[in-house]
Design a protein around this motif. Sequence first.
Motif: not given
Length: 262
Positions: A151, A154-156, A216-218
């Motif tokens: 979490n 994960i790119c915010q 999802i982007y990391l």
Amino acid sequence: MKNKLLHFAVCIMVSMTACSSKTITYSVDGERPQEKYSVKLEPRNNPFVQLHFYRGEAVKGFKHRSSSRPMIAEEFLIAIMYTNGIACGDTMYNFIPKDEVYTYSVDFKEEVIPDYHVLLRDLVRYGGLSCDTTYAQETYRLVVSDSTTLNNTICQQTIQPIGNSPRYDEKGNWKYVDHTETLDGSQPQMLASLVSALRYYWHIPVFVDSHLNNRIYLDVDPSDFADPDLSFDAVNALLQTKFGLTMVPADTPMPIFTFSVK
């Protein structure tokens, strides 16, 4: 064994010619309108043809952007299952590079929505390609080992995705690279692209746990992929330390389809 993507139980009549300049032509006359067409593969680069997939558009014909035949096969697969399907599906795909450039043109007998399964099948049958099937017996499954670490990586940021493309190194290893724009100029990558690196950069036959969202982007640093010769243990340590992921034995054979020029 037959590749299920390429095997169709249909009756087809085909005529083929190849002239001394290595132009390849073939005509297919099958039962469905999508199987009534002719193809020309010209050994030249056409810089005016851009990549476009006719997934929902009826056309009388089209030209596909110039590339080698294994790469045209790859793009037809992308048209069928998108890049994430190649990266995260239950099959691995190898596309052996070839120093050649062809422009692919197809003309249908009537206006149709192209069936890329058919076009890929016949490119392999009549376009001078091989599609060999092998099975990896020692396979792995990518699972979450530390949800907090995952979490946190994960790119915010607000991400503007602008497509992706395969990137090759000097040894022919490749992975999908997401082209993204963020306010700080970073280039986060989808989990699917990370999986493609595991499969096609480090050559690890890995399945993806069904609980993982491959979109999802990391926050990925280019240095994470600086060494294609990392050992399995080193790659797994990177996954655990940075992304909270790990590879565990899957005990399920994985088919590998390899496209190459005959």
